[in-house]
Every structure is written in C-alpha cells, then in structure tokens.
Design an enzyme around this catalytic site. Structure first.
Site, PDB file in Angstrom:
ATOM      1  N   GLU A   1     -12.326   6.100   5.268  1.00  0.00           N
ATOM      2  CA  GLU A   1     -12.162   5.177   6.389  1.00  0.00           C
ATOM      3  C   GLU A   1     -13.100   5.523   7.543  1.00  0.00           C
ATOM      4  OE1 GLU A   1      -7.665   3.764   6.665  1.00  0.00           O
ATOM      5  OE2 GLU A   1      -7.772   5.944   6.614  1.00  0.00           O
TER       6      GLU A   1
ATOM      7  N   LYS B   1      -4.663   8.631  18.899  1.00  0.00           N
ATOM      8  CA  LYS B   1      -4.662   9.014  17.479  1.00  0.00           C
ATOM      9  C   LYS B   1      -6.083   8.930  16.907  1.00  0.00           C
ATOM     10  CE  LYS B   1      -2.976   9.681  13.236  1.00  0.00           C
ATOM     11  NZ  LYS B   1      -2.257   8.601  12.544  1.00  0.00           N
TER      12      LYS B   1
ATOM     13  N   SER C   1      -7.220  16.683   6.127  1.00  0.00           N
ATOM     14  CA  SER C   1      -7.266  15.328   6.684  1.00  0.00           C
ATOM     15  C   SER C   1      -7.267  14.297   5.559  1.00  0.00           C
ATOM     16  CB  SER C   1      -8.516  15.146   7.544  1.00  0.00           C
ATOM     17  OG  SER C   1      -9.683  15.092   6.734  1.00  0.00           O
TER      18      SER C   1
ATOM     19  N   ASN D   1      -4.657   3.929   9.997  1.00  0.00           N
ATOM     20  CA  ASN D   1      -5.631   4.549  10.879  1.00  0.00           C
ATOM     21  C   ASN D   1      -6.510   3.469  11.497  1.00  0.00           C
ATOM     22  OD1 ASN D   1      -4.933   7.292  10.580  1.00  0.00           O
ATOM     23  ND2 ASN D   1      -6.082   7.455   8.673  1.00  0.00           N
TER      24      ASN D   1
ATOM     25  N   GLY E   1       0.830  -1.192   0.000  1.00  0.00           N
ATOM     26  CA  GLY E   1       0.000   0.000   0.000  1.00  0.00           C
ATOM     27  C   GLY E   1       0.865   1.242   0.000  1.00  0.00           C
TER      28      GLY E   1
END
Length: 315
Positions: free
Chosen positions: A263, A178, A250, A102, A7
């Site tokens: 996501e 996070k 973002s 994430n 990725g």
C-alpha cells in the site's frame, strides 16, 4: 447487527470475530483458503485472553454483503474501488460502510461510488493470520469513527463487543496521525525485514533520526493541507516508539515478504503526492516510496517469470 466484512484478512477477521463472539450475525468475505477453513471449523480467534473457534458465515463473493446493515471494508487501499464496485449490486440503501483501512482518503473514494452512508474509521490493532481461518490478536484493537447518523449506534455495539470505540469529529486528524505512524515505520520495516524492537536495537540512533526526518516531512504536508494534528516532531516520534509493539512487523513488511502488492502509494506515496501539490519537498518519503515500489515491481516480475516458466513460454 447483521455485519459483513469485505476483505477478511487479519484486521477484518479480528473485528468480525469479536462481533460474532458478542452475538452479532457476521459474514466474512475473503480468500478461498480462509473461507474453506472457516466453513469447516469456524473462525479461530486467538488472543492473550482466549483461544476460541467462533461460528461465522464465510464466502468468497461480494454477494455476501446482501442484507447487511453494517459493512466493514477491510480490503487493501489499492483494492477499494474494485471491492466497492463488486458490492454495489447487493448493497442496501440503509446500510452503512465503515472503512477500516490504511490511508486517509478511502471514505471519500467510497462516497464517490455509493449512495449509502460511509464512515471513516481509524484502526489501531496488532493482528496477523496464523493460517487459514486462524487470526492471532497481539494487542490493542481501538477504533475511532467519525460522526454520522449511525456513528453512535455503531460505537455502542462495538464497545459492547469489547472493541474500544470512540466517535470523533476530527477523524481526519486521527487518520493523518495513523498515516504519519505508518510512514515512519512501515517502509523501513519492509526494506530491512525486521520487527520494530530489533530494528531499533540494530539501527540505534540512526533509526530515531530517520523517523524524525520522515515525520517532519509528513507534518509539513499536513500543516499545508489544513490537517489538525500535532506539530511537535519529537513528541510524535516518541509516541510512535511507545505505540508499536517491539516484536511487530509492519503490514508493508508482510506484503513484501509474501510477494503481495503493498500500500506504499497510499502511505509515503500519499505524502509525496500531496507534498508535490502543495509545494512541500518530501525527499525522504520519496526515497522510501521509490525503494518499496522497486521491491513491488521486482516481486511482480519474479511472479511473471515463474508463471512463464511454468507455462513453457520461456526456454
């Protein structure tokens, strides 16, 4: 080390590029346009300190992980299972997979699919793709990885490659911190399509209060879920405001702008899901999740309509 990056987008290219720059053998696995550019000229890694073309291998197929002792998994969270299933036939039993993604549950999801060692990592980096085979690094780059048989070795190699890395027994807490940051900022940024500084300037105190509401819900869910993170909403919001570069969009905003699936289900959606399971109300996160989902569906419908028109299926 022999490293494969599964990725190779902005995050994967930055960390893969830094490791290759330090002399490690790196293979980037990514989209055809990026791979073609990298094969022709190398990976262009542009930062405040340097702008270089770095010699790395690149391919589009999961077979690129064959022989790697370290695999950096950098795909979007919704693509985790498919990526791991594609890699499985080529994984060495002694390899270690590090999840640079994430969300908070990717390492557990990977462990359910493979027998090799899997380490969760928390990523703090500002980077973007400037074009095919070209990654721009805007700042930061720290990693926090969990302990394991390979943890300390990897941390040493990453630090030697000028990637600030620490090993922490509370990676779960760090992942949730996070997650709270992403929940507070990503969806709002995606909905209004503004970078952080402009968002705060235009929204003023309303943005700050919205972040407080989002964070309060996140911390309530985290506490009920036994996660060890700060319970001080004001301190958490202040840390978010100080951490995000003023001009940064973002990742969710970028996904929405480029018509790619977001996501959101692994960010605000995770808070909503865990909140429902634990009896914690999360109305603000639920609203943000719903609105980004609508945008995702709208983009998907527009893509399907364009494809149908191109194929002559509609009149």
């Amino acid at each position: 080390m022999k490293v494969a990056v599964m990725g190779a987008g902005a995050v994967g290219c930055f960390y893969g590029g830094m490791l290759a720059r330090a002399g490690h053998e790196v293979t980037l696995i990514g989209r055809q346009s990026h791979v073609s550019a990298i094969v022709r000229t190398g990976l262009r890694l542009e930062s405040r300190a340097f702008d270089e073309f770095i010699d790395v291998r690149a391919c589009t197929d999961a077979s690129g992980v064959a022989g790697a002792d370290t695999i950096l998994l950098c795909v979007k969270s919704p693509d985790t299972q498919a990526a791991v299933e594609a890699m499985k036939p080529y994984l060495s039993a002694s390899a270690v997979i590090v999840t640079l993604q994430n969300g908070v549950d990717n390492a557990e999801r990977v462990r359910a699919l493979v027998e090799c060692e899997v380490l969760a990592a928390v990523v703090y980096v500002g980077s973007e793709m400037g074009g095919p085979g070209h990654v721009r690094h805007h700042g930061r780059g720290e990693l926090i990885i969990e302990p394991g048989s390979s943890g300390e070795r990897l941390a040493r190699a990453l630090n030697d490659a000028e990637i600030s890395t620490s090993v922490s027994a509370n990676v779960r807490g760090a992942l949730w911190e996070k997650l709270v940051l992403n929940c507070a900022y990503n969806a709002i940024s995606a909905l209004v399509q503004l970078p952080f500084g402009e968002l705060c300037q235009r929204g003023g105190i309303a943005v700050n209060q919205a972040m407080r509401d989002i964070v309060a819900e996140c911390l309530a869910v985290a506490g009920a879920d036994g996660v060890n993170i700060s319970r001080d909403v004001d301190a958490t919001v202040a840390r978010i405001m100080a951490t995000i570069p003023a001009g940064q969009y973002s990742s969710t905003a970028h996904d929405v702008a480029t018509h790619r699936p977001s996501e959101i289900d692994h960010l605000n959606g995770h808070i909503v899901g865990r909140g429902a399971a634990l009896g914690i109300a999360t109305p603000v996160n639920h609203l943000l999740m719903m609105m980004v989902r609508v945008l995702d569906k709208q983009r998907a419908d527009q893509h399907s309509l364009k494809a149908a028109l191109a194929d002559g299926l509609l009149i």
